[in-house]
Write an enzyme that holds these catalytic residues in place. Structure first.
Site, PDB file in Angstrom:
ATOM      1  N   GLU A 501       1.712   4.930   0.178  1.00  0.00           N
ATOM      2  CA  GLU A 501       0.711   3.888   0.423  1.00  0.00           C
ATOM      3  C   GLU A 501       0.682   3.476   1.889  1.00  0.00           C
ATOM      4  O   GLU A 501      -0.379   3.143   2.422  1.00  0.00           O
ATOM      5  CB  GLU A 501       0.988   2.680  -0.470  1.00  0.00           C
ATOM      6  CG  GLU A 501       0.008   1.543  -0.333  1.00  0.00           C
ATOM      7  CD  GLU A 501      -1.388   1.865  -0.870  1.00  0.00           C
ATOM      8  OE1 GLU A 501      -2.292   1.026  -0.706  1.00  0.00           O
ATOM      9  OE2 GLU A 501      -1.571   2.956  -1.452  1.00  0.00           O
ATOM     10  N   THR A 612     -18.378   3.907   0.807  1.00  0.00           N
ATOM     11  CA  THR A 612     -16.921   3.942   0.856  1.00  0.00           C
ATOM     12  C   THR A 612     -16.299   4.282  -0.491  1.00  0.00           C
ATOM     13  O   THR A 612     -15.079   4.422  -0.580  1.00  0.00           O
ATOM     14  CB  THR A 612     -16.365   2.602   1.393  1.00  0.00           C
ATOM     15  OG1 THR A 612     -15.030   2.787   1.865  1.00  0.00           O
ATOM     16  CG2 THR A 612     -16.396   1.532   0.310  1.00  0.00           C
TER      17      THR A 612
END
Length: 637
Positions: A501, A612
């Site tokens: 992440e 997006t």
């Protein structure tokens, strides 16, 4: 009797002398004059008007003033309200066609004075205005023409042969990605149909609280992916669900950002790819429900909105001082401009252009855009700058707004390259090992961390390279390649060959997660997104090889018996799954992989930009799709 009380009247004979008769007649005529005059000098009343005015006289019509909270009403009756311009003016011609003409108090007085002649002159004038309005309507149709839109495309959306390449190995890899999509979809349909996402380990559905009671996020997110992959049976199932089960009349608390990029973006792309009016109707209805979020002192929307009739909105509880988030209010432009295109209502474009105007007015520290902005004061709340979470897609939408406008949105171009210059000056760093990365900025102090979310920036800088200053174009393309290389390194340096992440460049480590809380992978697409863009821009075969590495890692570590799941630690081969098949895995990760192994004419970048959430939206070309609000001119004002 009355006469008995008058002087000089004889009760017996009723005889009157001449002088007495004169006095009596004078008194009687005065009494009659007084009574008649009272009818005209007493205060006006409805009863008197009914007696003395024509029965056909019209009464004034009261028109609502239209407060700032009337956005919903403005959209419920677009033909009545007319189409609002960028300056807030409205089309009186459309109004005259859709309702009875309004009559002001002053007009009523003039008509009372002018009598029948004035009324006779009114009829031809109204007829003339009506004819003029009809002529204007034919010159500027208030409906979007899908056939005209199709004629604007330079290439067929699905390419010459569905995007199939001439290389057998690449085609095999493309078919593998298609199989992964079908596997993920089939399990979603079997165990979580109608829910937002699949929990593949427990084989049930997940609803969550991001979408305010809306359902079927994985269905909406998958529409365009299924369509471009030619999975038509699955696509038709999804379409039928939208038609019969997508209920927009929810009354829950939704993320404005997530509903916009997934539901609005997904429905828009489904319409542009297929021409199905169903999607157009649904997306315009949903877009209307998002407008109350903009009812703030500055017009900067709040992050959470109730999609029900109340339309109340508020900021996230964790957001600093009730602020709005840059990546949320800055990631509306593409979808809202297209909502204006389809609805022929400028209000959507006005809302996002107002955000632009405010951002252009306020001071930016070192040219940077902090992540938190007060929707009340219009000032920055904290000086935390990130190209990853909280900031990322704001920058993406600047360059994509410019590209989507057929390179006519000069203000978006200026904002993007200005921001990129500030990012290079303050955030772009080179590690001791030679890796280029984007650090975060906290009030002037650098945090040498780069999030997985920031790995989209390789593709972003790449697609904007060709429109920079001539002497910087190769530099931008090189910078895009360097960042994409760094993000690939974050994958190769893990045991699973999937990226964490977030990864850091301190304490002797490079492109690795040093904190346990950063080691997870939730099927994110950003690294693969940059591979896809860099392949199309350079045709360097390494990007397809890197994409295939990702496919193999996904198959080995994330594929489970009933779908795909994220993993909690990319640095261990003993997988611990998080039991969630994210809807963006279907919309973004698998779509970008499929495009990476397809010919460039499948959703050609000459015709499409991706929002997006990887939903393709068409470039708006002058003379083809009507430019409702010229963006560069509006901001200049």
């Amino acid at each position: 009797m009355v006469f008995r009380k008058l002087p000089g009247v004889s009760a017996s004979g009723m005889g009157l002398r001449l002088s007495q008769k004169f006095v009596f007649l004078l008194f009687l005529s005065g009494l009659v004059t007084l009574c008649f005059g009272a009818l005209f000098f007493l205060p006006d009343s409805v009863r008197l008007k009914r007696i003395f005015l024509s029965k056909t006289e019209t009464q004034p019509v009261t028109v609502g003033s239209g407060s700032e909270n009337d956005a919903r009403e403005h959209l419920k009756r677009p033909k009545e309200q007319g189409m609002t311009s960028a300056k807030g003016e409205s089309s009186t011609k459309l109004k005259s066609l859709s309702r009875k003409p309004s009559v002001s108090h002053e007009a009523t007085e003039e008509r009372l004075a002018g009598g029948k002649a004035q009324e006779d002159l009114t009829l031809p004038r109204l007829k003339t205005e009506s004819s003029s309005a009809k002529a204007s309507s034919s010159d500027h149709p208030d409906t979007f023409s899908y056939n005209k839109f199709k004629g604007c495309l330079l290439k067929p959306p699905l390419g010459r042969d569905g995007g199939k390449t001439s290389d057998p190995t690449t085609n095999e890899r493309r078919e593998k990605v298609k199989e992964m999509m079908k596997f993920a979809w089939d399990n979603y349909k079997r165990y979580a149909w109608g829910k937002n996402e699949l929990r593949p380990l427990t084989r049930n559905g997940h609803i969550g609280n991001m979408f305010g009671g809306l359902r079927g996020a994985s269905i909406i997110d998958s529409l365009d992916t299924l369509y471009i992959m030619g999975l038509m049976e699955e696509y038709n199932d999804a379409k039928e669900w939208v038609q019969t089960s997508l209920d927009l009349n929810s009354n829950g608390e939704a993320s404005l950002f997530e509903v916009n990029i997934r539901y609005v973006g997904g429905l828009l792309s489904a319409y542009y790819l297929t021409g199905e009016e169903l999607y157009k109707k649904k997306v315009v209805e949903l877009g209307e429900k998002l407008l109350p979020a903009f009812n703030t002192p500055t017009g900067i929307p709040r992050g959470v909105i109730n999609l029900g009739s109340s339309g109340t909105s508020w900021s996230w509880g964790w957001a600093s001082a009730g602020s709005s988030i840059l990546a949320e209010f800055g990631t509306l432009h593409l979808e809202f401009v297209h909502l204006s295109e389809l609805s022929r209502n400028q209000i959507y474009t006005e809302k996002v252009m107002n955000i632009r105007k405010l951002l252009n007015k306020i001071e930016k520290p070192h040219g940077l855009y902090p992540n938190f902005l007060s929707p009340v004061s219009g000032n920055w709340v904290q000086h935390h700058v990130s190209i990853g979470g909280l900031g990322d897609s704001f920058y993406e939408y600047l360059i994509k707004s410019y590209l989507m406008s057929d390179k006519s949105d000069d203000d978006a171009k200026k904002m993007y390259y200005g921001a990129l210059e500030a990012i290079e000056a303050n955030l772009v760093q080179k590690s001791p090992g030679g890796l280029t990365y984007m650090a975060e900025w906290r009030g002037g102090i650098l945090d040498h961390k780069m999030g997985h979310l920031a790995c989209f920036s390789g593709g972003m800088i790449g697609i904007g390279a060709d429109d920079g200053e001539p002497e910087k174009r190769q530099h931008y393309l090189d910078l895009a390649a360097e960042i994409t290389h760094t993000c690939h390194e974050s994958y190769t340096r893990s045991a699973t060959k999937l990226g964490p992440e977030a990864f850091r460049f301190d304490s002797g480590g490079e492109a690795t997660a040093t904190r346990l809380s950063d080691r997870y992978y939730i099927l994110r697409p950003e690294v693969i997104e940059s591979y896809m863009y860099m392949w199309r821009l350079t045709h360097d075969p390494k990007y397809r090889e890197w994409g295939w590495e990702a496919v193999q890692a996904l198959e080995q570590h994330c594929r489970v018996e009933s779908g795909f799941s994220g993993i909690r630690d990319v640095y261990t081969m003993t997988a611990s799954h998080d039991n969630m098949q994210q809807s963006f895995f279907l919309s973004e990760t698998l779509k970008y992989l499929y495009l990476l192994f397809s010919d460039d004419d499948l959703l050609s970048l000459e015709d499409w930009v991706f929002n997006t959430e990887a939903h393709p939206l068409p470039i708006i070309r002058r003379g083809c799709l009507q430019d409702i609000a010229p963006q560069d001119k509006t901001v200049a004002e």
